[in-house]
Design a protein around this motif. Structure first.
Motif, mmCIF file in Angstrom:
data_model
loop_
_atom_site.group_PDB
_atom_site.id
_atom_site.type_symbol
_atom_site.label_atom_id
_atom_site.label_comp_id
_atom_site.label_asym_id
_atom_site.label_seq_id
_atom_site.Cartn_x
_atom_site.Cartn_y
_atom_site.Cartn_z
ATOM 1 N N ALA A 76 -12.898 -68.811 -50.883
ATOM 2 C CA ALA A 76 -13.646 -67.618 -50.466
ATOM 3 C C ALA A 76 -13.585 -67.451 -48.949
ATOM 4 O O ALA A 76 -13.415 -66.338 -48.430
ATOM 5 N N ARG A 77 -13.691 -68.581 -48.228
ATOM 6 C CA ARG A 77 -13.641 -68.494 -46.759
ATOM 7 C C ARG A 77 -12.244 -68.065 -46.292
ATOM 8 O O ARG A 77 -12.117 -67.223 -45.403
ATOM 9 N N ALA A 78 -11.207 -68.620 -46.895
ATOM 10 C CA ALA A 78 -9.846 -68.236 -46.509
ATOM 11 C C ALA A 78 -9.606 -66.761 -46.808
ATOM 12 O O ALA A 78 -8.981 -66.051 -46.011
ATOM 13 N N ARG A 79 -10.116 -66.297 -47.933
ATOM 14 C CA ARG A 79 -9.954 -64.873 -48.251
ATOM 15 C C ARG A 79 -10.697 -64.003 -47.256
ATOM 16 O O ARG A 79 -10.230 -62.919 -46.884
ATOM 17 N N ALA A 80 -11.864 -64.462 -46.812
ATOM 18 C CA ALA A 80 -12.615 -63.688 -45.812
ATOM 19 C C ALA A 80 -11.836 -63.619 -44.498
ATOM 20 O O ALA A 80 -11.790 -62.571 -43.839
ATOM 21 N N ILE A 81 -11.212 -64.734 -44.121
ATOM 22 C CA ILE A 81 -10.422 -64.751 -42.881
ATOM 23 C C ILE A 81 -9.230 -63.812 -43.004
ATOM 24 O O ILE A 81 -8.959 -63.004 -42.103
ATOM 25 N N LEU A 82 -8.522 -63.884 -44.128
ATOM 26 C CA LEU A 82 -7.375 -62.998 -44.320
ATOM 27 C C LEU A 82 -7.823 -61.544 -44.394
ATOM 28 O O LEU A 82 -7.148 -60.652 -43.885
ATOM 29 N N GLY A 83 -8.966 -61.318 -45.006
ATOM 30 C CA GLY A 83 -9.492 -59.960 -45.074
ATOM 31 C C GLY A 83 -9.802 -59.408 -43.695
ATOM 32 O O GLY A 83 -9.519 -58.243 -43.398
ATOM 33 N N ALA A 84 -10.344 -60.273 -42.836
ATOM 34 C CA ALA A 84 -10.657 -59.843 -41.474
ATOM 35 C C ALA A 84 -9.382 -59.475 -40.720
ATOM 36 O O ALA A 84 -9.380 -58.604 -39.855
ATOM 37 N N LEU A 85 -8.285 -60.164 -41.040
ATOM 38 C CA LEU A 85 -7.022 -59.932 -40.334
ATOM 39 C C LEU A 85 -6.257 -58.721 -40.865
ATOM 40 O O LEU A 85 -5.289 -58.280 -40.241
ATOM 41 N N ALA A 86 -6.663 -58.208 -42.015
ATOM 42 C CA ALA A 86 -5.897 -57.128 -42.637
ATOM 43 C C ALA A 86 -5.669 -55.939 -41.698
ATOM 44 O O ALA A 86 -4.551 -55.452 -41.599
ATOM 45 N N PRO A 87 -6.690 -55.490 -40.976
ATOM 46 C CA PRO A 87 -6.465 -54.298 -40.147
ATOM 47 C C PRO A 87 -5.433 -54.510 -39.038
ATOM 48 O O PRO A 87 -4.878 -53.544 -38.529
ATOM 49 N N VAL A 88 -5.175 -55.757 -38.636
ATOM 50 C CA VAL A 88 -4.198 -55.986 -37.568
ATOM 51 C C VAL A 88 -2.859 -56.478 -38.123
ATOM 52 O O VAL A 88 -1.993 -56.910 -37.363
ATOM 53 N N ASP A 89 -2.695 -56.395 -39.446
ATOM 54 C CA ASP A 89 -1.392 -56.649 -40.069
ATOM 55 C C ASP A 89 -0.862 -58.046 -39.762
ATOM 56 O O ASP A 89 0.307 -58.234 -39.436
ATOM 57 N N VAL A 90 -1.746 -59.037 -39.854
ATOM 58 C CA VAL A 90 -1.368 -60.439 -39.658
ATOM 59 C C VAL A 90 -1.915 -61.223 -40.844
ATOM 60 O O VAL A 90 -2.957 -60.854 -41.394
ATOM 61 N N GLY A 91 -1.198 -62.290 -41.239
ATOM 62 C CA GLY A 91 -1.796 -63.243 -42.153
ATOM 63 C C GLY A 91 -1.433 -63.080 -43.607
ATOM 64 O O GLY A 91 -2.102 -62.387 -44.358
ATOM 65 N N GLN A 92 -0.349 -63.743 -44.023
ATOM 66 C CA GLN A 92 -0.026 -63.827 -45.453
ATOM 67 C C GLN A 92 -0.632 -65.075 -46.064
ATOM 68 O O GLN A 92 -0.566 -65.256 -47.270
ATOM 69 N N GLY A 93 -1.156 -65.965 -45.211
ATOM 70 C CA GLY A 93 -1.675 -67.204 -45.761
ATOM 71 C C GLY A 93 -2.688 -67.820 -44.833
ATOM 72 O O GLY A 93 -2.709 -67.534 -43.632
ATOM 73 N N CYS A 94 -3.537 -68.659 -45.394
ATOM 74 C CA CYS A 94 -4.580 -69.306 -44.608
ATOM 75 C C CYS A 94 -4.967 -70.611 -45.308
ATOM 76 O O CYS A 94 -5.034 -70.667 -46.530
#
Lengths: 269, 269
Positions: free
Chosen positions: A149-167
């Protein structure tokens, strides 16, 4: 769909899987590319002669193409370009300097302008991605679910800046975020975390596409090697987004999870 | 402020800088800690006897403390604990399993409960941080300014999930995001980016505190070694947030920028 399928084949197991599923497909590969298909199944072209590729596809009756497998960034011999390629260079040259996403979007646009529909490998083979639920290995612990859940939250936060396929998150601590270098580099980085920082935390890898990613040509993927690398990095499991991450060699992937004791879980988007 | 200053001294150059600026301060160090101060300037205590630390500070007339320098996570000899430490263990033990932030917040709370104000090193020595503007090296190029803006956007996106003290962007591509392992690990990771991915992009490091960070005890820092590591990673410069990033050994920091040709820029928050 009335016409034939064209497969633009790169490296890895995907082109062969598609070619087996679509025996009538016309398979194109660029010269120099390592492709795991019999050469007599392949129609080889020089990257400098994209006009020749378009002509060959049209002559073969192809009206939709799938780009499958990894392709390294090409280098060009300018003296070998055909007229179509020369005409495309003003658009291709800047894209070759930029990120993968921009280049792939341009390549899609070029094929579409030539009248081809561009489809994704997962559209042809739905089993290439996962349905929601456990895929292999043990049941994730409650702590692992929290880390997911925490990794998904981090990736979700990064979505608007188009970074992060994995965490990777372990015991609530973020041990790594995937950047340009890819999942294997991320996992090596995580595995090198000093024990004084990491303690006995294991952790999870979460994989998903970036929001801006065109899943027709650039879907994140995991395979047996990913599981092996995750195990070497000390992780306890992997969670992927259902329907949006390619499973490479699914039987071997499941077997790798069973062998290493890692869980593999697909979560609904 | 009526009373004396107490310095809880760890490793690095900061405790000595503070002790020089506040000659009347009472300096505490834990046994085993490497501290760059004369031993006769230090009042050494065992980490297991925090009650003794509080008593010594109070006896010395200390009413405010600054925690300066890096402290490694302590290991405890349970047989050596004093009564105060035993009473604190139910709160300390879980925090020692968690992240740095949680542990530091607890340590601050414990000192405050004992009647001490906890202040930041930068409150005592404002020159420890930068005012907005160029600090050293050449003028950043327009491309570098774009990379800085992109790195700041990425870090800004991560703020709500309490991740990311640093980010490297090169030619618009994100080459790394700082996680638990710190800036040096990030820069080594960036430096190992395969040339086929990175091309001739140089890039910038942007450093800033996480939103949730308590700057009194855990301010991000850069020093000459950071500049050296950034140069080895092929970067063209470093941007920090003005007022919110510690400058370690400022003259050597500036000299390292001049020697490596990297720019160092402070930007208003």
């Amino acid at each position: 769909m009335t016409g034939r399928l064209g497969i633009i084949a790169g490296s890895g197991g995907l082109p062969a899987a598609l070619a087996a599923a679509a025996p009538e497909a016309h398979c194109i590969a660029f010269e120099g590319a390592e492709v795991a298909l019999d050469e007599d199944r392949l129609d080889r072209h020089r990257i400098e002669r994209l006009g020749g590729v378009f002509a060959a596809l049209k002559e073969a009756g192809v009206d939709r193409v799938v780009m499958a497998g990894a392709m390294s960034r090409p280098s060009f011999d300018p003296t070998a370009m055909d007229a179509e390629m020369m005409a495309l260079m003003p658009r291709l040259a800047p894209a070759l300097q930029g990120g993968d996403d921009a280049l792939l979007r341009l390549v899609i646009a070029i094929f579409e302008e030539q009248g081809f529909a561009v489809i994704g490998a997962h559209d042809l083979l739905p089993d290439l991605t996962a349905r929601p639920g456990p895929l292999a290995g043990p049941e994730p612990t409650a702590a692992a679910r929290d880390d997911i859940a925490r990794a998904r939250a981090i990736l979700g936060a990064l979505a608007p800046v188009d970074v992060g396929q994995g965490c990777v998150v372990a015991g609530g601590l973020c041990l790594g975020i995937e950047t340009l270098q890819g999942t294997d580099a991320l996992l090596r980085f995580v595995g090198a975390t000093p024990g004084a920082l990491r303690g006995d935390r294991r952790g999870v890898l979460v994989k998903r596409p970036k929001d801006g990613q065109d899943l027709r040509v650039d879907m994140p993927a995991i395979g047996p090697a990913t599981v092996q690398a995750a195990a070497e990095a000390g992780l306890e499991g992997i969670a992927i987004e259902a329907g949006r991450v390619l499973l490479i060699d699914r039987p071997a992937l499941v077997e790798a999870c069973e062998a290493t004791g890692l869980f593999l879980l697909a979560e609904a988007v």
